[in-house]
Design an enzyme around this catalytic site. Structure first.
Site, PDB file in Angstrom:
ATOM      1  N   ARG A  51      32.539  36.894  27.712  1.00  0.00           N
ATOM      2  CA  ARG A  51      33.355  38.025  28.170  1.00  0.00           C
ATOM      3  C   ARG A  51      32.607  39.358  28.148  1.00  0.00           C
ATOM      4  O   ARG A  51      33.215  40.417  28.166  1.00  0.00           O
ATOM      5  CB  ARG A  51      34.659  38.130  27.365  1.00  0.00           C
ATOM      6  CG  ARG A  51      35.557  36.911  27.528  1.00  0.00           C
ATOM      7  CD  ARG A  51      36.967  37.230  27.100  1.00  0.00           C
ATOM      8  NE  ARG A  51      37.842  36.097  27.387  1.00  0.00           N
ATOM      9  CZ  ARG A  51      38.367  35.307  26.462  1.00  0.00           C
ATOM     10  NH1 ARG A  51      38.105  35.517  25.186  1.00  0.00           N
ATOM     11  NH2 ARG A  51      39.150  34.307  26.815  1.00  0.00           N
TER      12      ARG A  51
ATOM     13  N   LYS B 214      26.759  47.594  40.177  1.00  0.00           N
ATOM     14  CA  LYS B 214      27.215  46.478  41.014  1.00  0.00           C
ATOM     15  C   LYS B 214      26.379  45.249  40.694  1.00  0.00           C
ATOM     16  O   LYS B 214      25.152  45.266  40.796  1.00  0.00           O
ATOM     17  CB  LYS B 214      27.070  46.818  42.504  1.00  0.00           C
ATOM     18  CG  LYS B 214      28.117  47.772  43.032  1.00  0.00           C
ATOM     19  CD  LYS B 214      27.967  47.907  44.553  1.00  0.00           C
ATOM     20  CE  LYS B 214      29.021  48.802  45.142  1.00  0.00           C
ATOM     21  NZ  LYS B 214      28.884  48.939  46.615  1.00  0.00           N
TER      22      LYS B 214
ATOM     23  N   HIS C 242      24.735  49.144  56.092  1.00  0.00           N
ATOM     24  CA  HIS C 242      24.893  47.858  55.413  1.00  0.00           C
ATOM     25  C   HIS C 242      25.910  46.924  56.064  1.00  0.00           C
ATOM     26  O   HIS C 242      25.908  45.724  55.781  1.00  0.00           O
ATOM     27  CB  HIS C 242      25.273  48.087  53.945  1.00  0.00           C
ATOM     28  CG  HIS C 242      24.115  48.525  53.091  1.00  0.00           C
ATOM     29  ND1 HIS C 242      23.384  49.652  53.384  1.00  0.00           N
ATOM     30  CD2 HIS C 242      23.558  47.986  51.979  1.00  0.00           C
ATOM     31  CE1 HIS C 242      22.428  49.795  52.462  1.00  0.00           C
ATOM     32  NE2 HIS C 242      22.515  48.799  51.615  1.00  0.00           N
TER      33      HIS C 242
ATOM     34  N   HIS D 157      15.867  42.533  52.943  1.00  0.00           N
ATOM     35  CA  HIS D 157      16.954  43.508  52.851  1.00  0.00           C
ATOM     36  C   HIS D 157      16.611  44.790  53.609  1.00  0.00           C
ATOM     37  O   HIS D 157      17.420  45.300  54.393  1.00  0.00           O
ATOM     38  CB  HIS D 157      17.243  43.835  51.387  1.00  0.00           C
ATOM     39  CG  HIS D 157      18.366  44.802  51.203  1.00  0.00           C
ATOM     40  ND1 HIS D 157      19.679  44.473  51.392  1.00  0.00           N
ATOM     41  CD2 HIS D 157      18.365  46.132  50.861  1.00  0.00           C
ATOM     42  CE1 HIS D 157      20.452  45.517  51.169  1.00  0.00           C
ATOM     43  NE2 HIS D 157      19.674  46.542  50.844  1.00  0.00           N
TER      44      HIS D 157
END
Length: 343
Positions: free
Chosen positions: A108, A130, A235, A249
């Protein structure tokens, strides 16, 4: 070494710029830490990793999936990693994404930090909390927003960076300049990658400037309800092309930025597409590509920026100033088709 501290919703994050990898031992208990890295970094920097518990994954976007997460979790269990342990993601954006995700869900949530080793990771991928993985063609569909405890910047890692990775990193730097910093765009227009490779101080300043620029945006809008959405410039189409055609990318985002500039002309009468496109080309990034719109649209329909039948698209009003606009998917498809025919 320069240290900056930023406060987010749940913790403070310390940034250590122009540090050495050895400083990591002052940040974590080496006896209770695990470095997650990829096979390329492990091989190239095995001397730095001596004495550290490590988990090595396959390099590249193909590793950003659930099976890699399962593998890492099983290794952590074998190592008897507990809630007082620290994970360190040492690598590019794939490694930091995966490490942050595992650190957010294992028991967790346990402490984690990053040692970014690519230009792209230093200026963008490791910053902002992120963390996530891909599901098939759908990029970053599963993940969390959870900040690392620290980022340690050792610029010596960039000495061995392949040319393509330098180019990848500058795609995100040009993105930041396009949406947030017109003065940075002027600097980029004057120089080339070779200048920053040779000028250590200029490179260090550029990396720090980009890292702090993104961090300031994220600190004001951590969970992407407003201003942070601007960082998705290029993006929407870019991520779709990246997955469908297995581009790097930076290459995919460059093509996405070109598309976004032209769409900005359509909606906001944007005047500086040529400047953005010329700068992308100057840094070795592609500005044209042939692709099958149907395949790209199918992937875009699961984009996280989609809301009902529209996509929140990031557009430029002028260089350094951007906004989002909800564009119906049907209308967006027509525009992209017309762009493809014209190019």
């Amino acid at each position: 070494m320069k240290k900056n501290i930023f406060r987010f919703s749940s913790k403070k994050v310390s940034y250590y710029f122009d540090a050495q990898f050895s400083y990591l031992e002052k940040l974590v208990d080496k006896s209770n830490a695990v470095v997650i890295t990829d096979e390329h970094i492990s091989k190239a920097f095995h001397a730095k990793l001596k004495g550290w518990e490590t988990i090595v994954i396959h390099a590249g976007e193909k590793s950003k999936n659930q099976s890699t997460i399962d593998h890492i979790v099983h290794e952590l269990i074998k190592m008897e990693v507990d809630r007082k342990s620290t994970l360190i993601g040492m690598g590019g954006g794939v490694v930091t994404d995966i490490t942050g995700y595992v650190g957010s869900i294992y028991m967790r949530g346990i402490r984690f930090g990053f040692v970014p080793t690519t230009l792209l990771a230093m200026v963008d991928a490791s910053i902002g909390g992120k963390n996530g993985i891909d599901v098939g063609l759908f990029k970053n569909l599963i993940g969390t927003i959870n900040q690392p405890d620290f980022l340690l910047y050792d610029f010596s890692f960039l000495k061995s960076l392949p040319d393509l990775e330098w180019i990848n990193g500058f795609a995100e730097i040009i993105k930041h300049a396009s949406v947030l910093d017109s003065r940075m765009m002027k600097e980029l227009e004057k120089n080339k990658i070779g200048y920053y490779k040779k000028n250590k101080q200029a490179l260090a300043n550029l990396i720090r400037r980009n890292a702090l620029l993104k961090t300031q945006v994220v600190s004001r809008d951590e969970f992407e309800t407003g201003e942070r959405q601007l960082l998705n410039f290029g993006h929407t189409v870019g991520h779709a092309i990246e997955k469908v055609y297995s581009l790097s990318h930076g290459q995919a985002i460059s093509i996405g930025m070109v598309m976004a500039c032209i769409i900005s002309e359509h909606f906001l009468d944007f005047k500086d597409s040529t400047r953005v496109i010329t700068t992308l080309g100057k840094y070795g990034l592609p500005t044209q590509a042939k692709f099958e719109p149907e395949k790209v649209f199918e992937t875009m329909k699961m984009d996280k920026k989609k809301f009902r039948e529209s996509i929140n698209y990031v557009l430029l009003e002028k260089i350094g100033q951007a906004r989002t606009r909800a564009i119906p998917i049907v209308e967006l498809e027509k525009i992209i088709y017309s762009i493809m025919r014209a190019r």
